[in-house]
Design a protein around this motif. Structure first.
Motif, PDB file in Angstrom:
ATOM      1  N   LEU A  91      16.032  -3.532  -3.345  1.00  0.00           N
ATOM      2  CA  LEU A  91      16.445  -1.983  -3.705  1.00  0.00           C
ATOM      3  C   LEU A  91      15.390  -1.467  -4.364  1.00  0.00           C
ATOM      4  CD1 LEU A  91      17.634   0.866  -3.123  1.00  0.00           C
ATOM      5  CD2 LEU A  91      19.661  -0.075  -5.038  1.00  0.00           C
ATOM      6  N   ALA A  92      15.173  -2.109  -4.897  1.00  0.00           N
ATOM      7  CA  ALA A  92      13.635  -2.137  -6.601  1.00  0.00           C
ATOM      8  C   ALA A  92      12.231  -2.524  -5.432  1.00  0.00           C
ATOM      9  CB  ALA A  92      13.586  -3.072  -7.682  1.00  0.00           C
ATOM     10  N   VAL A  93      12.023  -3.247  -4.799  1.00  0.00           N
ATOM     11  CA  VAL A  93      11.239  -3.237  -3.384  1.00  0.00           C
ATOM     12  C   VAL A  93      11.548  -2.605  -3.171  1.00  0.00           C
ATOM     13  CG1 VAL A  93       9.949  -4.459  -1.718  1.00  0.00           C
ATOM     14  CG2 VAL A  93      11.047  -6.209  -4.236  1.00  0.00           C
ATOM     15  N   TRP A  94      12.514  -2.165  -2.423  1.00  0.00           N
ATOM     16  CA  TRP A  94      12.508  -0.211  -0.944  1.00  0.00           C
ATOM     17  C   TRP A  94      11.529   0.361  -1.682  1.00  0.00           C
ATOM     18  CZ3 TRP A  94      15.589   3.770  -1.547  1.00  0.00           C
ATOM     19  CH2 TRP A  94      15.177   5.179  -0.625  1.00  0.00           C
ATOM     20  N   ALA A  95      12.835   0.691  -3.480  1.00  0.00           N
ATOM     21  CA  ALA A  95      12.163   1.759  -3.684  1.00  0.00           C
ATOM     22  C   ALA A  95      10.559   2.243  -4.344  1.00  0.00           C
ATOM     23  CB  ALA A  95      12.510   1.577  -5.117  1.00  0.00           C
ATOM     24  N   THR A  96       9.616   0.924  -4.899  1.00  0.00           N
ATOM     25  CA  THR A  96       8.246   1.235  -5.037  1.00  0.00           C
ATOM     26  C   THR A  96       7.789   0.638  -3.569  1.00  0.00           C
ATOM     27  OG1 THR A  96       8.538  -0.812  -6.826  1.00  0.00           O
ATOM     28  CG2 THR A  96       6.275  -0.473  -5.771  1.00  0.00           C
ATOM     29  N   LEU A  97       7.371   0.432  -3.086  1.00  0.00           N
ATOM     30  CA  LEU A  97       7.727   0.593  -1.364  1.00  0.00           C
ATOM     31  C   LEU A  97       6.987   2.494  -0.864  1.00  0.00           C
ATOM     32  CD1 LEU A  97       8.268  -2.736   0.994  1.00  0.00           C
ATOM     33  CD2 LEU A  97       5.855  -1.783  -0.312  1.00  0.00           C
ATOM     34  N   VAL A 113       0.288   4.132   8.720  1.00  0.00           N
ATOM     35  CA  VAL A 113       0.235   2.566   9.015  1.00  0.00           C
ATOM     36  C   VAL A 113      -0.795   2.666   9.571  1.00  0.00           C
ATOM     37  CG1 VAL A 113       1.543   1.011  10.031  1.00  0.00           C
ATOM     38  CG2 VAL A 113       2.667   3.200  10.217  1.00  0.00           C
ATOM     39  N   ILE A 114      -1.536   3.243  10.816  1.00  0.00           N
ATOM     40  CA  ILE A 114      -2.822   2.967  11.204  1.00  0.00           C
ATOM     41  C   ILE A 114      -4.012   2.259   9.810  1.00  0.00           C
ATOM     42  CG2 ILE A 114      -5.205   3.033  12.420  1.00  0.00           C
ATOM     43  CD1 ILE A 114      -2.650   4.487  14.747  1.00  0.00           C
ATOM     44  N   VAL A 115      -3.978   3.750   9.391  1.00  0.00           N
ATOM     45  CA  VAL A 115      -4.866   3.547   7.648  1.00  0.00           C
ATOM     46  C   VAL A 115      -4.940   2.332   6.907  1.00  0.00           C
ATOM     47  CG1 VAL A 115      -6.004   4.631   6.376  1.00  0.00           C
ATOM     48  CG2 VAL A 115      -5.436   5.763   7.647  1.00  0.00           C
ATOM     49  N   ASP A 116      -2.928   1.823   6.812  1.00  0.00           N
ATOM     50  CA  ASP A 116      -2.931   0.953   5.782  1.00  0.00           C
ATOM     51  C   ASP A 116      -3.314  -0.846   6.743  1.00  0.00           C
ATOM     52  OD1 ASP A 116      -2.420   0.808   3.704  1.00  0.00           O
ATOM     53  OD2 ASP A 116       0.545   0.924   4.261  1.00  0.00           O
ATOM     54  N   ARG A 117      -3.199  -0.677   8.853  1.00  0.00           N
ATOM     55  CA  ARG A 117      -3.900  -2.015   8.770  1.00  0.00           C
ATOM     56  C   ARG A 117      -5.095  -2.337   9.118  1.00  0.00           C
ATOM     57  NH1 ARG A 117      -2.890  -0.964  14.741  1.00  0.00           N
ATOM     58  NH2 ARG A 117      -4.127  -0.300  14.695  1.00  0.00           N
ATOM     59  N   ARG A 176      -3.031  -6.141   4.233  1.00  0.00           N
ATOM     60  CA  ARG A 176      -3.104  -7.786   3.925  1.00  0.00           C
ATOM     61  C   ARG A 176      -1.941  -8.311   2.357  1.00  0.00           C
ATOM     62  NH1 ARG A 176      -9.102  -9.525   5.748  1.00  0.00           N
ATOM     63  NH2 ARG A 176      -8.950  -8.216   7.766  1.00  0.00           N
ATOM     64  N   GLU A 177      -2.443  -7.018   0.934  1.00  0.00           N
ATOM     65  CA  GLU A 177      -2.059  -7.280   0.033  1.00  0.00           C
ATOM     66  C   GLU A 177      -0.040  -7.218  -0.440  1.00  0.00           C
ATOM     67  OE1 GLU A 177      -4.299  -5.978   0.854  1.00  0.00           O
ATOM     68  OE2 GLU A 177      -6.579  -6.595  -0.219  1.00  0.00           O
ATOM     69  N   LEU A 178       0.135  -6.646   1.224  1.00  0.00           N
ATOM     70  CA  LEU A 178       1.609  -6.374   0.929  1.00  0.00           C
ATOM     71  C   LEU A 178       2.161  -7.529   1.610  1.00  0.00           C
ATOM     72  CD1 LEU A 178       1.911  -2.916   1.937  1.00  0.00           C
ATOM     73  CD2 LEU A 178       2.779  -3.543  -0.884  1.00  0.00           C
ATOM     74  N   LEU A 179       1.795  -8.284   2.791  1.00  0.00           N
ATOM     75  CA  LEU A 179       1.522  -9.564   3.342  1.00  0.00           C
ATOM     76  C   LEU A 179       1.872 -10.801   2.627  1.00  0.00           C
ATOM     77  CD1 LEU A 179       0.249  -8.809   6.923  1.00  0.00           C
ATOM     78  CD2 LEU A 179       2.152  -8.053   6.521  1.00  0.00           C
ATOM     79  N   ALA A 180       0.722  -9.884   1.438  1.00  0.00           N
ATOM     80  CA  ALA A 180       1.118 -11.527   0.730  1.00  0.00           C
ATOM     81  C   ALA A 180       2.328 -11.904   0.250  1.00  0.00           C
ATOM     82  CB  ALA A 180      -0.360 -12.223   0.479  1.00  0.00           C
ATOM     83  N   ALA A 181       3.064 -10.451  -0.553  1.00  0.00           N
ATOM     84  CA  ALA A 181       4.061 -10.529  -1.711  1.00  0.00           C
ATOM     85  C   ALA A 181       5.035 -11.632  -1.264  1.00  0.00           C
ATOM     86  CB  ALA A 181       3.459  -8.797  -2.031  1.00  0.00           C
ATOM     87  N   PRO A 182       5.675 -11.678  -1.940  1.00  0.00           N
ATOM     88  CA  PRO A 182       7.290 -12.173  -1.909  1.00  0.00           C
ATOM     89  C   PRO A 182       8.198 -11.649  -1.741  1.00  0.00           C
ATOM     90  CG  PRO A 182       6.766 -12.191  -4.117  1.00  0.00           C
ATOM     91  CD  PRO A 182       5.369 -11.694  -3.411  1.00  0.00           C
ATOM     92  N   ILE A 183       7.901 -10.419   0.011  1.00  0.00           N
ATOM     93  CA  ILE A 183       8.509  -9.652  -0.459  1.00  0.00           C
ATOM     94  C   ILE A 183       8.802  -8.973   1.311  1.00  0.00           C
ATOM     95  CG2 ILE A 183       8.194  -7.703  -2.184  1.00  0.00           C
ATOM     96  CD1 ILE A 183       6.627  -6.457   0.137  1.00  0.00           C
ATOM     97  N   PRO A 184      10.401  -9.298   2.499  1.00  0.00           N
ATOM     98  CA  PRO A 184      11.271  -9.078   2.952  1.00  0.00           C
ATOM     99  C   PRO A 184      10.108  -7.659   3.512  1.00  0.00           C
ATOM    100  CG  PRO A 184      12.866  -9.130   2.117  1.00  0.00           C
ATOM    101  CD  PRO A 184      11.652  -8.710   0.630  1.00  0.00           C
ATOM    102  N   ILE A 242       9.097  -3.049   3.866  1.00  0.00           N
ATOM    103  CA  ILE A 242       7.646  -2.092   4.182  1.00  0.00           C
ATOM    104  C   ILE A 242       7.664  -1.245   4.583  1.00  0.00           C
ATOM    105  CG2 ILE A 242       5.296  -2.875   4.562  1.00  0.00           C
ATOM    106  CD1 ILE A 242       4.861  -5.079   4.179  1.00  0.00           C
ATOM    107  N   VAL A 243       8.560  -1.493   6.605  1.00  0.00           N
ATOM    108  CA  VAL A 243       9.010  -0.137   7.635  1.00  0.00           C
ATOM    109  C   VAL A 243       9.693   0.934   6.778  1.00  0.00           C
ATOM    110  CG1 VAL A 243       9.519   0.298   9.469  1.00  0.00           C
ATOM    111  CG2 VAL A 243       8.330  -2.013   9.266  1.00  0.00           C
ATOM    112  N   LEU A 244      11.082   0.536   6.101  1.00  0.00           N
ATOM    113  CA  LEU A 244      11.523   0.698   5.853  1.00  0.00           C
ATOM    114  C   LEU A 244      11.351   1.983   4.726  1.00  0.00           C
ATOM    115  CD1 LEU A 244      14.692  -0.889   5.764  1.00  0.00           C
ATOM    116  CD2 LEU A 244      13.470   0.524   7.034  1.00  0.00           C
TER     117      LEU A 244
END
Length: 289
Positions: free
Chosen positions: A25-31, A102-106, A112-120, A124-126
């Motif tokens: 929940l904390a990860v989702w809120a941060t994203l 989403v395209i700009v992020d990609r 890349r930094e988000l994908l390297a983080a230890p999060i499901p 990120i989508v949600l």
């Protein structure tokens, strides 16, 4: 001569503890906060999306009512009929534009930094979806409030408001999931923007936004019954405008309006669940490749 010997001290080896993962929940809120800061960090970015609902409520719908003075379905004035139908256009446009982020992020952002983080990765989508829902709800509120101030008469009850809110939520989840899929599958921003009329605008014209779907040619009317936009508009009008459920009866034709409404909401819920699951799968696959 004697010598004393001591046994070496035995040390117990322990495995190092893995770093604790943050709560989902904390990860989702941060994203979600991150996406909000990227999408609405200036007053211009907050106020600009409100121009479209205000334009429809204050200018376009009243102008159409003067050209077509006849009452809409269920005996409501045509201006109010169009204002409620505009919800089916605002939400797709909002979600489609959110896909550009989403395209700009990609391409140039922090994916890349988000994908390297230890999060499901699903979070990120949600997280992005939560911001799209919040913006869509804000625009719908502004549209309905402006229409009411302009003279539209809504007939909402507690149950009707529930049907209205459920339809808005399910439709927004569906549209953002679809936008997420397209944003992760289409290589360039220009090509993505070129698909906006097909994804966001064309279904709106076929879904009973300006006229009932029974006015369409036979085969096109049946095709319109499959579109989530059609079910959304029928539920919205049933919730706050036409308690006879004329739009719902055009889709299902059952004697019970409540049954018609429940079936349409079920259709939206299924569309939303399937497309959301697909968007997470597509995002995960694109992140790996």
């Amino acid at each position: 001569m004697t010598s004393a010997t001591t046994a070496p001290e035995v040390t117990t080896l322990t495995h190092p503890r893995a770093p604790a993962r943050p709560a989902r929940l904390a990860v989702w809120a941060t994203l979600a906060r991150r996406r909000t800061s990227l999408s609405a960090h200036t007053p211009r970015e907050i106020l600009a999306p409100l121009a479209t609902p205000l334009l429809f409520a204050l200018v376009i719908a009243p102008a159409l009512a003067k050209i077509i003075p006849a009452a809409g379905r269920g005996g409501v004035d045509y201006s109010t009929f169009v204002i409620v139908g505009t919800v089916g256009l605002l939400i797709p446009l909002t979600c489609t534009f959110a896909g550009i982020g989403v395209i700009v992020d990609r391409t140039t952002g922090a994916r890349r930094e988000l994908l390297a983080a230890p999060i499901p990765r699903a979070l990120i989508v949600l997280g992005n979806m939560a911001v799209a829902i919040a913006v869509s709800l804000l625009e719908v509120d502004v549209l309905m409030a402006a229409g009411w101030l302009r003279g539209s008469h809504f007939h909402a009850t507690a149950a009707g408001a529930g049907w209205f809110a459920g339809a808005v939520l399910m439709f927004t989840v569906f549209m953002y999931g679809l936008s997420e899929i397209l944003a992760n599958r289409i290589p360039t921003q220009e090509e993505y923007v070129g698909l906006t009329p097909v994804v966001a605008i064309l279904p709106w014209f076929l879904a009973g936004s300006l006229f009932p779907i029974t006015a369409l040619p036979g085969w096109l009317g049946w095709a319109a019954r499959i579109l989530p936009t059609t079910h959304t508009l029928a539920l919205l009008r049933y919730g706050v405008l036409d308690h006879t459920g004329a739009g719902l009866h055009d889709i299902w034709g059952f004697a019970s309006t409540t049954t018609d409404a429940a079936l349409s909401l079920l259709v939206l819920a299924v569309w939303a669940a399937v497309i959301t699951a697909a968007s997470i799968r597509v995002f995960t696959h694109s992140a790996v490749t």
